[in-house]
Design a protein around this motif. Sequence first.
Motif, PDB file in Angstrom:
ATOM      1  N   GLN A   2       0.834  -1.189   0.000  1.00 18.14           N
ATOM      2  CA  GLN A   2       0.000   0.000   0.000  1.00 18.14           C
ATOM      3  C   GLN A   2       0.875   1.248   0.000  1.00 18.14           C
ATOM      4  O   GLN A   2       2.073   1.187   0.201  1.00 18.14           O
ATOM      5  CB  GLN A   2      -0.894   0.002   1.229  1.00 18.14           C
ATOM      6  N   LEU A   7      -5.930   1.708  -1.678  1.00 12.74           N
ATOM      7  CA  LEU A   7      -6.261   0.287  -1.662  1.00 12.74           C
ATOM      8  C   LEU A   7      -6.829  -0.045  -0.284  1.00 12.74           C
ATOM      9  O   LEU A   7      -6.096  -0.084   0.699  1.00 12.74           O
ATOM     10  CB  LEU A   7      -5.019  -0.575  -1.917  1.00 12.74           C
ATOM     11  N   PHE A  26      -1.704  -7.604 -10.035  1.00 14.89           N
ATOM     12  CA  PHE A  26      -2.375  -6.409  -9.506  1.00 14.89           C
ATOM     13  C   PHE A  26      -3.882  -6.601  -9.512  1.00 14.89           C
ATOM     14  O   PHE A  26      -4.545  -6.376  -8.498  1.00 14.89           O
ATOM     15  CB  PHE A  26      -2.010  -5.157 -10.312  1.00 14.89           C
ATOM     16  N   TRP A  29      -4.730  -9.596  -6.751  1.00 14.86           N
ATOM     17  CA  TRP A  29      -4.231  -9.557  -5.377  1.00 14.86           C
ATOM     18  C   TRP A  29      -4.323  -8.186  -4.718  1.00 14.86           C
ATOM     19  O   TRP A  29      -4.520  -8.107  -3.501  1.00 14.86           O
ATOM     20  CB  TRP A  29      -2.807 -10.109  -5.314  1.00 14.86           C
ATOM     21  N   ALA A  30      -4.186  -7.112  -5.471  1.00 15.99           N
ATOM     22  CA  ALA A  30      -4.279  -5.785  -4.838  1.00 15.99           C
ATOM     23  C   ALA A  30      -5.634  -5.586  -4.150  1.00 15.99           C
ATOM     24  O   ALA A  30      -5.677  -5.197  -2.984  1.00 15.99           O
ATOM     25  CB  ALA A  30      -4.007  -4.682  -5.850  1.00 15.99           C
ATOM     26  N   ASN A  34      -6.488  -6.467   0.313  1.00 12.54           N
ATOM     27  CA  ASN A  34      -6.832  -5.255   1.050  1.00 12.54           C
ATOM     28  C   ASN A  34      -8.315  -5.180   1.390  1.00 12.54           C
ATOM     29  O   ASN A  34      -8.820  -4.116   1.746  1.00 12.54           O
ATOM     30  CB  ASN A  34      -6.394  -4.026   0.239  1.00 12.54           C
ATOM     31  N   CYS A  38     -12.513  -7.774  -6.571  1.00 16.63           N
ATOM     32  CA  CYS A  38     -11.978  -7.972  -7.920  1.00 16.63           C
ATOM     33  C   CYS A  38     -13.155  -8.358  -8.810  1.00 16.63           C
ATOM     34  O   CYS A  38     -13.804  -9.375  -8.587  1.00 16.63           O
ATOM     35  CB  CYS A  38     -10.932  -9.090  -7.904  1.00 16.63           C
TER      36      CYS A  38
END
Length: 194
Positions: A2, A7, A26, A29-30, A34, A38
């Motif tokens: 982060q 995020l 990205f 998983w981003a 957090n 997705c």
Amino acid sequence: MQGYIPLDEHVRVGHISNPSFDAINFDIWAPLLNGGTCVVFADGAFDDFRAFSAQLVDQNINTLFMTVALFNAIVAEQEQCFAGLSTLLIGGEQINTQTVLKWYKNNPKSNCTIYNVYGPTECATFSLNYPIPRDEKAANAPIGRPLPGTKLTVVDADLQKVNDGQKGELLISGDAVALGYHERQELNDQAFVK
């Protein structure tokens, strides 16, 4: 990591990357690491840019990564696309700042910030980022500053650090750098230096 874009549990990332493209790291998983969401887009999402633009709104997407070439193509046809986003990351090749500035000009009420992101595949998507301001003066947006946990060094041919303003090769180190190529020791010796 982060600290370079928002995020948190409110992030809704549109997953549009091909599974063989490192950007999938990205896209998936981003948001998930957090507490965010997705949203997976179906194959063919870009067959109709107008429909893609509507999907971004319908799915309440606020964060997206795409290649510069795709960004350029969509903006050429759908200049209002991305206006509902808060964060748009573009990378994979050199950015034409004029295209980004044109988008900002055509979307003055949008709160979206467009970021130039840079990073070789060996660094699991991004190593540097640069939020392109609406009044950017550079013809080619800078590649930016290192992400948290990333360090940069510019060196000469002998791997000696160069002075500010001198040309050299960019070395990236830190938490996100791969350990090496699988069973490619000769290539590892060239690319992964101590």
